[in-house]
Structures are given as structure tokens and as C-alpha cells.
Scaffold this motif. Structure first.
Motif, PDB file in Angstrom:
ATOM      1  N   SER A 265       0.821  -1.215   0.000  1.00 52.48           N
ATOM      2  CA  SER A 265       0.000   0.000   0.000  1.00 52.48           C
ATOM      3  C   SER A 265       0.854   1.264   0.000  1.00 52.48           C
ATOM      4  O   SER A 265       0.368   2.338  -0.338  1.00 52.48           O
ATOM      5  CB  SER A 265      -0.928   0.016   1.217  1.00 52.48           C
ATOM      6  N   THR A 266       2.134   1.147   0.386  1.00 52.17           N
ATOM      7  CA  THR A 266       3.040   2.306   0.374  1.00 52.17           C
ATOM      8  C   THR A 266       4.090   2.187  -0.733  1.00 52.17           C
ATOM      9  O   THR A 266       5.109   2.859  -0.683  1.00 52.17           O
ATOM     10  CB  THR A 266       3.754   2.434   1.736  1.00 52.17           C
ATOM     11  N   ARG A 267       3.801   1.320  -1.713  1.00 48.48           N
ATOM     12  CA  ARG A 267       4.735   1.111  -2.836  1.00 48.48           C
ATOM     13  C   ARG A 267       6.133   0.743  -2.333  1.00 48.48           C
ATOM     14  O   ARG A 267       7.137   1.214  -2.831  1.00 48.48           O
ATOM     15  CB  ARG A 267       4.785   2.339  -3.746  1.00 48.48           C
ATOM     16  N   TRP A 268       6.153  -0.079  -1.318  1.00 48.87           N
ATOM     17  CA  TRP A 268       7.387  -0.635  -0.755  1.00 48.87           C
ATOM     18  C   TRP A 268       8.309   0.427  -0.142  1.00 48.87           C
ATOM     19  O   TRP A 268       9.517   0.276  -0.111  1.00 48.87           O
ATOM     20  CB  TRP A 268       8.129  -1.485  -1.782  1.00 48.87           C
ATOM     21  N   ASN A 269       7.701   1.493   0.351  1.00 48.40           N
ATOM     22  CA  ASN A 269       8.459   2.469   1.135  1.00 48.40           C
ATOM     23  C   ASN A 269       8.427   1.984   2.585  1.00 48.40           C
ATOM     24  O   ASN A 269       7.396   2.034   3.248  1.00 48.40           O
ATOM     25  CB  ASN A 269       7.832   3.860   1.009  1.00 48.40           C
ATOM     26  N   ARG A 270       9.546   1.506   3.081  1.00 53.31           N
ATOM     27  CA  ARG A 270       9.573   0.847   4.379  1.00 53.31           C
ATOM     28  C   ARG A 270       9.261   1.800   5.530  1.00 53.31           C
ATOM     29  O   ARG A 270       8.593   1.422   6.496  1.00 53.31           O
ATOM     30  CB  ARG A 270      10.933   0.173   4.595  1.00 53.31           C
ATOM     31  N   LYS A 271       9.746   3.027   5.427  1.00 51.49           N
ATOM     32  CA  LYS A 271       9.475   3.982   6.502  1.00 51.49           C
ATOM     33  C   LYS A 271       7.990   4.323   6.566  1.00 51.49           C
ATOM     34  O   LYS A 271       7.404   4.409   7.642  1.00 51.49           O
ATOM     35  CB  LYS A 271      10.304   5.250   6.300  1.00 51.49           C
ATOM     36  N   GLU A 272       7.375   4.485   5.392  1.00 49.96           N
ATOM     37  CA  GLU A 272       5.948   4.771   5.373  1.00 49.96           C
ATOM     38  C   GLU A 272       5.152   3.562   5.848  1.00 49.96           C
ATOM     39  O   GLU A 272       4.132   3.709   6.544  1.00 49.96           O
ATOM     40  CB  GLU A 272       5.504   5.176   3.964  1.00 49.96           C
ATOM     41  N   ALA A 273       5.603   2.368   5.482  1.00 51.58           N
ATOM     42  CA  ALA A 273       4.916   1.156   5.923  1.00 51.58           C
ATOM     43  C   ALA A 273       4.983   1.008   7.444  1.00 51.58           C
ATOM     44  O   ALA A 273       4.004   0.642   8.092  1.00 51.58           O
ATOM     45  CB  ALA A 273       5.518  -0.068   5.243  1.00 51.58           C
ATOM     46  N   ALA A 274       6.164   1.309   8.021  1.00 47.06           N
ATOM     47  CA  ALA A 274       6.309   1.246   9.477  1.00 47.06           C
ATOM     48  C   ALA A 274       5.380   2.247  10.150  1.00 47.06           C
ATOM     49  O   ALA A 274       4.730   1.944  11.155  1.00 47.06           O
ATOM     50  CB  ALA A 274       7.766   1.525   9.862  1.00 47.06           C
ATOM     51  N   SER A 275       5.300   3.443   9.570  1.00 45.87           N
ATOM     52  CA  SER A 275       4.412   4.469  10.116  1.00 45.87           C
ATOM     53  C   SER A 275       2.958   4.042  10.012  1.00 45.87           C
ATOM     54  O   SER A 275       2.160   4.263  10.933  1.00 45.87           O
ATOM     55  CB  SER A 275       4.635   5.797   9.379  1.00 45.87           C
ATOM     56  N   LEU A 276       2.611   3.410   8.897  1.00 49.41           N
ATOM     57  CA  LEU A 276       1.238   2.944   8.694  1.00 49.41           C
ATOM     58  C   LEU A 276       0.838   1.933   9.753  1.00 49.41           C
ATOM     59  O   LEU A 276      -0.318   1.908  10.206  1.00 49.41           O
ATOM     60  CB  LEU A 276       1.106   2.328   7.300  1.00 49.41           C
ATOM     61  N   LEU A 277       1.780   1.110  10.174  1.00 50.08           N
ATOM     62  CA  LEU A 277       1.516   0.091  11.184  1.00 50.08           C
ATOM     63  C   LEU A 277       1.767   0.600  12.604  1.00 50.08           C
ATOM     64  O   LEU A 277       1.690  -0.183  13.556  1.00 50.08           O
ATOM     65  CB  LEU A 277       2.390  -1.137  10.932  1.00 50.08           C
ATOM     66  N   HIS A 278       2.068   1.911  12.731  1.00 48.76           N
ATOM     67  CA  HIS A 278       2.358   2.511  14.042  1.00 48.76           C
ATOM     68  C   HIS A 278       3.472   1.743  14.745  1.00 48.76           C
ATOM     69  O   HIS A 278       3.389   1.401  15.925  1.00 48.76           O
ATOM     70  CB  HIS A 278       1.101   2.533  14.917  1.00 48.76           C
ATOM     71  N   MET A 279       4.515   1.469  13.979  1.00 52.14           N
ATOM     72  CA  MET A 279       5.607   0.645  14.480  1.00 52.14           C
ATOM     73  C   MET A 279       6.921   1.397  14.352  1.00 52.14           C
ATOM     74  O   MET A 279       7.139   2.142  13.384  1.00 52.14           O
ATOM     75  CB  MET A 279       5.661  -0.661  13.665  1.00 52.14           C
TER      76      MET A 279
END
Length: 214
Positions: A178-192
Motif C-alpha cells: 500500500s506504500t509502494r514498498w516504502n519501508r518507513k511509510e509502511a512502518a508508520s502505517l503500522l504505528h511501528m
């Protein structure tokens, strides 16, 4: 989906909609008329859930007009191959070549018991699209469920761990996609925390893929 896990309070609301054919949207005083057919699925024994007080008997009989029992995937081994092909095609990125499922991976897929059923198989094929290495998936399948459990408690624990791993894989993959494999955005999305997220990425075996993504 998984109506057996529905909160009892929501069961009462669903029953009212099915009986009256109308509902009100949250925050609205307008009554909406509906004429629908409902298909519900569950992995639970609803009769036992009724006996234990976790599922409403009146809702069960309202829903249980036509009942279909679908055997678990481990009892439908002949379907695993074409389901695997379907999921690879379904999740392949448009324009990219679809990787071939190798014969040895097909053998491993057929030999697995799939405690997570079709969802587990779908997640495994999504992982294959990311890794595109059959050896890693074969090792993953071997580690999920031992070929012969020493005893029933150990087997139950293994099944639980397999399901837990698949749930984690699905969550991380969904966030990355969902974040086009942007790991920082993915971590933020998961509140992690970012470092914690990278640890889970590594643990799930998808570290180093999509190296062009951050």
C-alpha cells in the motif's frame, strides 16, 4: 467472512437487518430499505458456539437456509496447484513477467498441510512473487509444520505458530504494497518503530527485496 467471530452485540444488529430489511447508517436518522441475500462463512462450529453462548441461535437459523461445508485445503490436494497458479497471476505486478512455479516448489506445496487453508496459500504465493526463490519458500514450508509431530500439544502449538506467522506476513506485505514498498511509510502505517519494522521484515524472509525502495 468469519461470522462466527462476530461480537454478540453486532449479531443482534445483523439479525434485526435481516428480519426487518432496513437499517440506519451511523449518525443518520434516515431509514434505508434493503433487499439482499447474505452469504456468510466461518471456520467455527456454530452449534458449539451457540451452546457456549458465543453465537445467537436465532441468527444461526436466520442464516442457515442453504449450508455448504467446504473441506480444508489439506483434503483437496488436487486443487493446490491451480490455486497457486491463480494467486501468482492475481498478485503479479502488471507488465512484469510472471515467475514460474518450479516442480520442486509444486511438490512442497502439495505436501504441506495448510493449517491456514487458502489464505495461507495465497500469502505464500505473494511471498514467492517478492522473493522469486523456491528454495526459501520450501525451507519456510518445512519450518511451519513438522512432518510428524511428537504429540498433539506440540502439533497444536506448531499450527498456532504457523497461523501467527502467516498473519504477520500478510500484515507486513499489505503495508509494503500500500506504500509502494516504502519501508518507513509502511512502518508508520503500522504505528511501528522503524527498526522494529525492519526486524520483522527480516524475520519474515523479505529482507533485501525491492532494494530500490526505502
Amino acid at each position: 467472512d468469519e461470522i462466527g467471530d462476530m461480537d454478540v452485540r453486532l449479531q443482534a444488529k445483523l439479525l434485526q437487518v435481516l428480519q426487518d430489511g432496513e437499517f440506519q447508517k451511523l449518525g443518520s436518522g434516515e431509514t434505508v430499505k434493503v433487499d439482499v441475500r447474505v452469504m456468510a462463512a466461518t471456520h467455527c462450529d456454530l452449534q458449539k458456539a451457540i451452546h457456549d453462548g458465543g453465537f445467537r441461535e436465532d441468527l444461526f437459523y436466520r442464516l442457515n437456509i442453504i449450508s455448504l461445508k467446504i473441506p480444508p485445503l489439506r483434503e483437496r490436494k488436487d486443487e493446490i496447484q491451480w490455486l497457486a497458479d491463480y494467486f501468482v497471476r492475481k498478485h503479479a505486478e502488471p507488465g512484469n513477467p510472471i515467475p514460474e512455479i518450479t516442480p520442486r516448489l509444486r511438490q512442497a506445496l502439495t505436501g504441506h498441510d495448510w493449517p491456514g487453508n487458502i489464505r495461507e496459500l495465497e500469502n505464500m504465493m505473494r511471498k514467492y512473487l517478492v522473493l522469486q526463490r523456491d528454495d526459501l519458500l520450501i525451507e519456510d514450508l518445512k519450518s511451519l509444520i513438522p512432518a510428524q509431530a511428537a504429540n498433539e500439544p506440540a502439533q497444536a502449538k506448531s499450527v498456532f505458530n504457523a497461523a501467527k506467522r502467516q498473519a504477520g506476513l500478510e500484515t507486513v506485505l499489505s503495508a509494503l504494497e500500500s506504500t509502494r514498498w516504502n519501508r518507513k511509510e509502511a512502518a508508520s502505517l503500522l504505528h511501528m518503530d522503524y527498526k522494529t519494522f525492519l526486524y520483522h521484515v527480516k524475520k519474515l524472509g523479505i529482507e533485501g527485496k525491492r532494494s530500490s525502495q526505502k
